[in-house]
Enzyme design. Structure first.
Site, PDB file in Angstrom:
ATOM      1  N   SER A 192      -2.384   4.837 -14.323  1.00 40.58           N
ATOM      2  CA  SER A 192      -3.476   4.650 -15.352  1.00 40.58           C
ATOM      3  C   SER A 192      -4.064   3.360 -15.346  1.00 40.58           C
ATOM      4  O   SER A 192      -4.891   2.925 -16.247  1.00 40.58           O
ATOM      5  CB  SER A 192      -2.917   5.073 -16.599  1.00 40.58           C
ATOM      6  N   THR A 193      -3.432   2.284 -14.627  1.00 43.96           N
ATOM      7  CA  THR A 193      -3.630   0.981 -14.839  1.00 43.96           C
ATOM      8  C   THR A 193      -4.939   0.259 -13.857  1.00 43.96           C
ATOM      9  O   THR A 193      -5.343  -0.784 -14.224  1.00 43.96           O
ATOM     10  CB  THR A 193      -2.644  -0.051 -14.317  1.00 43.96           C
ATOM     11  N   ASN A 195      -6.274  13.170 -11.145  1.00 41.77           N
ATOM     12  CA  ASN A 195      -6.922  13.558 -12.331  1.00 41.77           C
ATOM     13  C   ASN A 195      -6.374  14.923 -12.413  1.00 41.77           C
ATOM     14  O   ASN A 195      -5.804  15.589 -11.557  1.00 41.77           O
ATOM     15  CB  ASN A 195      -8.172  13.345 -11.887  1.00 41.77           C
ATOM     16  N   ASP A 231       0.870  -1.254  -0.067  1.00 41.17           N
ATOM     17  CA  ASP A 231       0.039   0.001   0.036  1.00 41.17           C
ATOM     18  C   ASP A 231       0.878   1.359  -0.142  1.00 41.17           C
ATOM     19  O   ASP A 231       1.615   1.414   1.070  1.00 41.17           O
ATOM     20  CB  ASP A 231      -0.794  -0.061   1.231  1.00 41.17           C
ATOM     21  N   ILE A 232       0.906   2.076  -1.044  1.00 42.72           N
ATOM     22  CA  ILE A 232       1.748   3.070  -1.267  1.00 42.72           C
ATOM     23  C   ILE A 232       1.560   4.136  -0.107  1.00 42.72           C
ATOM     24  O   ILE A 232       2.572   4.808   0.448  1.00 42.72           O
ATOM     25  CB  ILE A 232       1.679   3.852  -2.626  1.00 42.72           C
ATOM     26  N   VAL A 280      -6.056   4.852  -5.850  1.00 47.75           N
ATOM     27  CA  VAL A 280      -5.032   5.365  -4.993  1.00 47.75           C
ATOM     28  C   VAL A 280      -5.152   6.747  -4.597  1.00 47.75           C
ATOM     29  O   VAL A 280      -4.624   7.041  -3.370  1.00 47.75           O
ATOM     30  CB  VAL A 280      -3.821   4.756  -5.770  1.00 47.75           C
ATOM     31  N   ASP A 281      -5.716   7.572  -5.393  1.00 47.88           N
ATOM     32  CA  ASP A 281      -5.710   8.989  -5.320  1.00 47.88           C
ATOM     33  C   ASP A 281      -6.642   9.076  -3.871  1.00 47.88           C
ATOM     34  O   ASP A 281      -6.316   9.976  -3.013  1.00 47.88           O
ATOM     35  CB  ASP A 281      -6.532   9.647  -6.305  1.00 47.88           C
ATOM     36  N   ILE A 315      -8.705   2.771 -12.827  1.00 52.65           N
ATOM     37  CA  ILE A 315      -9.918   3.363 -13.131  1.00 52.65           C
ATOM     38  C   ILE A 315      -9.766   3.784 -14.634  1.00 52.65           C
ATOM     39  O   ILE A 315     -10.777   3.899 -15.505  1.00 52.65           O
ATOM     40  CB  ILE A 315     -10.442   4.516 -12.332  1.00 52.65           C
ATOM     41  N   TYR A 316      -8.499   4.212 -15.069  1.00 56.27           N
ATOM     42  CA  TYR A 316      -8.149   4.732 -16.438  1.00 56.27           C
ATOM     43  C   TYR A 316      -7.997   3.676 -17.364  1.00 56.27           C
ATOM     44  O   TYR A 316      -7.911   3.813 -18.597  1.00 56.27           O
ATOM     45  CB  TYR A 316      -7.045   5.621 -16.457  1.00 56.27           C
TER      46      TYR A 316
HETATM   47  N1  AR6 Z   1      -1.227   1.507  -2.978  1.00 55.11           N
HETATM   48  C1  AR6 Z   1      -0.677   1.190  -4.100  1.00 55.11           C
HETATM   49  N2  AR6 Z   1      -1.485   0.977  -5.392  1.00 55.11           N
HETATM   50  C2  AR6 Z   1      -2.889   1.250  -5.169  1.00 55.11           C
HETATM   51  C3  AR6 Z   1      -3.616   1.501  -3.757  1.00 55.11           C
HETATM   52  C4  AR6 Z   1      -2.739   1.906  -2.738  1.00 55.11           C
HETATM   53  N3  AR6 Z   1      -3.112   1.941  -1.602  1.00 55.11           N
HETATM   54  N4  AR6 Z   1      -4.994   1.529  -4.248  1.00 55.11           N
HETATM   55  C5  AR6 Z   1      -4.967   1.451  -5.530  1.00 55.11           C
HETATM   56  N5  AR6 Z   1      -3.890   1.271  -6.394  1.00 55.11           N
HETATM   57  P1  AR6 Z   1      -5.891   3.937  -9.992  1.00 55.11           P
HETATM   58  P2  AR6 Z   1      -5.772   5.342 -12.470  1.00 55.11           P
HETATM   59  C6  AR6 Z   1      -3.613   0.744  -7.424  1.00 55.11           C
HETATM   60  O1  AR6 Z   1      -7.482   3.635 -10.090  1.00 55.11           O
HETATM   61  O2  AR6 Z   1      -6.054   4.115 -13.105  1.00 55.11           O
HETATM   62  C7  AR6 Z   1      -8.855   8.226  -9.474  1.00 55.11           C
HETATM   63  O3  AR6 Z   1     -10.199   8.474  -9.088  1.00 55.11           O
HETATM   64  C8  AR6 Z   1      -4.533   0.144  -8.303  1.00 55.11           C
HETATM   65  O4  AR6 Z   1      -4.894  -1.214  -8.152  1.00 55.11           O
HETATM   66  O5  AR6 Z   1      -6.058   4.458  -8.560  1.00 55.11           O
HETATM   67  O6  AR6 Z   1      -4.520   6.174 -12.793  1.00 55.11           O
HETATM   68  C9  AR6 Z   1      -8.377   9.539  -9.918  1.00 55.11           C
HETATM   69  O7  AR6 Z   1      -8.646  10.751  -9.078  1.00 55.11           O
HETATM   70  C10 AR6 Z   1      -4.000   0.332  -9.706  1.00 55.11           C
HETATM   71  O8  AR6 Z   1      -2.953  -0.831  -9.954  1.00 55.11           O
HETATM   72  O9  AR6 Z   1      -5.495   5.137 -11.036  1.00 55.11           O
HETATM   73  C11 AR6 Z   1      -8.472   9.617 -11.382  1.00 55.11           C
HETATM   74  O10 AR6 Z   1      -9.837  10.228 -11.459  1.00 55.11           O
HETATM   75  C12 AR6 Z   1      -2.930   1.814  -9.658  1.00 55.11           C
HETATM   76  O11 AR6 Z   1      -3.382   1.995  -8.141  1.00 55.11           O
HETATM   77  C13 AR6 Z   1      -8.368   8.089 -11.568  1.00 55.11           C
HETATM   78  O12 AR6 Z   1      -8.732   7.274 -10.518  1.00 55.11           O
HETATM   79  C14 AR6 Z   1      -3.818   2.815 -10.045  1.00 55.11           C
HETATM   80  O13 AR6 Z   1      -5.117   2.729 -10.317  1.00 55.11           O
HETATM   81  C15 AR6 Z   1      -7.197   7.657 -11.964  1.00 55.11           C
HETATM   82  O14 AR6 Z   1      -7.123   6.339 -12.548  1.00 55.11           O
END
Ligand code: AR6
Length: 182
Positions: A131-132, A38, A24-25, A47-48, A134-135
């Protein structure tokens, strides 16, 4: 530790370590963690959301002050209640099938995050898989870009950490790292 590899130190034992681990980052004790943000820097899910929840409201306030960030660019804030010193926020591209410049934009996220970290004196940095989630960017292609840029930049850092959220992502990162360094 399970699911963790510390791979080939570069130029001595301390500099240039690339670490691939599951975790967990928000728990990383590094100078800078990189947030998959975003363009509005408004927080969200994934993660955001986790980073803002753990960091507390001061980070959102700083983001509001900055106002926004273009896809592929990067901005830095303090890290509130996190162990990390700073958060680098970089909006990755939404995946539209691969013909809309997604790969170049994702590469820019890594290049500009590294640049921002160097300018701010960071010696240790942790990434999530931008990006991997929700995006929708395909994990293998995104991982190749993430690791290629990490390998190029390893001489600028003591430690570059790739924090994988799932066991599957960890496998992909390990496999592609082996491919790129064999
Ligand atoms: N620690 C490490 N990695 C994580 C964690 C965590 N706590 N939680 C999720 N991930 P995403 P995106 C991973 O969807 O695709 C947001 O709403 C997850 O499994 O967080 O760039 C923003 O505000 C995946 O491998 O980011 C934007 O609107 C990675 O983090 C949008 O989502 C990225 O998944 C960005 O989408």
């Amino acid at each position: 530790m399970q699911g963790r590899i510390a791979v080939r130190p570069y130029r001595g034992a301390v500099m240039g370590q690339i670490i691939i681990k599951r975790g967990d980052i928000t728990k990383e004790d590094v100078d800078a963690i990189v947030n998959a943000a975003n363009t509005g820097l408004k927080g969200g899910g994934g993660v955001d959301g986790a980073i803002h929840r753990s960091a507390g409201p001061s980070v959102m306030e700083e983001c509001r002050g900055i106002g926004g960030c273009e896809t592929g660019e990067a901005v830095i804030t303090t890290a509130g209640n996190l162990l990390a010193r700073n958060i680098i926020h970089t909006p990755g591209p939404v995946w539209y099938g691969g013909h809309s410049g997604e790969s170049g934009l994702l590469r820019n996220c890594y290049i500009n995050s590294f640049k921002c970290a160097i300018e701010n004196g960071s010696r240790t940095i942790a990434f999530t898989a931008i990006s991997t989630g929700i995006y929708g960017f395909p994990v293998e292609e995104a991982t190749r870009i993430a690791l290629e840029e990490g390998i190029k930049h390893r001489g600028d850092f003591d430690r570059i950490v790739y924090v994988c959220f799932s066991a599957r992502d960890l496998d992909v990162y390990q496999k592609i790292y082996e491919e790129l360094t064999k």
